[in-house]
Design a protein around this motif. Sequence first.
Motif, PDB file in Angstrom:
ATOM      1  N   ASP A 153       0.756  -1.180   0.054  1.00 11.27           N
ATOM      2  CA  ASP A 153       0.030   0.031   0.017  1.00 11.27           C
ATOM      3  C   ASP A 153       0.877   1.261  -0.052  1.00 11.27           C
ATOM      4  N   ASP A 154       0.174   2.396  -0.509  1.00 12.36           N
ATOM      5  CA  ASP A 154       0.822   3.645  -0.047  1.00 12.36           C
ATOM      6  C   ASP A 154       1.171   3.990   1.342  1.00 12.36           C
ATOM      7  N   ILE A 155       1.979   5.008   1.440  1.00 15.87           N
ATOM      8  CA  ILE A 155       2.254   5.517   2.883  1.00 15.87           C
ATOM      9  C   ILE A 155       1.706   6.471   3.149  1.00 15.87           C
ATOM     10  N   TYR A 156       1.272   6.678   4.351  1.00 19.38           N
ATOM     11  CA  TYR A 156       0.471   7.458   5.093  1.00 19.38           C
ATOM     12  C   TYR A 156       1.039   8.299   6.169  1.00 19.38           C
ATOM     13  N   ARG A 157       0.864   9.714   6.258  1.00 21.72           N
ATOM     14  CA  ARG A 157       1.486  10.422   7.203  1.00 21.72           C
ATOM     15  C   ARG A 157       0.650  10.134   8.568  1.00 21.72           C
ATOM     16  N   THR A 168      -2.091  11.700   2.637  1.00 14.91           N
ATOM     17  CA  THR A 168      -1.660  10.727   1.603  1.00 14.91           C
ATOM     18  C   THR A 168      -0.295  11.202   0.695  1.00 14.91           C
ATOM     19  N   THR A 169      -0.036  12.296   0.889  1.00 13.99           N
ATOM     20  CA  THR A 169       1.081  13.155   0.300  1.00 13.99           C
ATOM     21  C   THR A 169       1.841  13.938   1.472  1.00 13.99           C
ATOM     22  N   MET A 170       3.233  13.806   0.770  1.00 13.35           N
ATOM     23  CA  MET A 170       4.402  14.326   1.919  1.00 13.35           C
ATOM     24  C   MET A 170       5.474  14.968   1.137  1.00 13.35           C
TER      25      MET A 170
END
Length: 266
Positions: free
Chosen positions: A102-106, A111-113
């Motif tokens: 999965d994508d990485i979450y803060r 969802t973006t960083m």
Amino acid sequence: MSNNIEEAQLLKANREALVNSLHDLGFNGVTEETPLAEIAEHMKWAGGLRDLRLATINKSTGKYSDYTAEEWDMLSASAKASCVKLGVRIRAEGQDFIISKDDIYRSNGATTMPWAPNNSIDVKGLTNYGEGATGHLNDKDGKANTDLILAHGEANNIKFEAAEQARAYKASTIADGGYEDPTEWSLPAIGQLWLLYKYKKQINEALTVFFGTSQLLTKEWYWSSTEYNSAYAWHVFMNYGNVNNNNKGNATRVRAVAPVPESSAI
């Protein structure tokens, strides 16, 4: 008889040529004793997509294994329950690595960083593929890049959030799955990230089979660990495949990658 001898000699010469070509591409484990069917699979791997397999770790032994969909379906319920699903192993265009599930979450759920806190940080030791430089798609070692980024951040008290979050990623933890994922994840190099776009359709199909549809690669921009210069880093637009540089202070998505354990990298 002479025709048979000539055919055997030609076959031997062709096999030697194929093996030498694969050695030139880095497949040093292939020998003249390797079955022709396996040589053909390596040729497919060298020039395109060989396969996508479910990457797992056994909770009891810590042993890595990967499976096709058919192989996974044949496992018993208890065998499946003993495995932690890490993501999808991709073998394509000479590369071999695991894509996180999965994508990485803060921590705040975003969802973006950003890649870096500002656009004036040149990471020591990291190659700059910008301002006339070429060959950025040949940068394929996200682990080495991430190591350099994190070392520079630690030495200079700088927060490189995309790389830090990628390295800190866990496919499973004691809290959420009863097992702490030991994998060392990284921010992908641009050459790795490009494969995620190029084979996105097939990757998302594999993710759907193994994980459902909630963890697919999106159509948005994703960071790589490859620098353009002190102000910019490379990223890829997963909708149309744009490969471009972006201000390090801007925020985009992150997907982690990891090397395949050496015992399985064949």
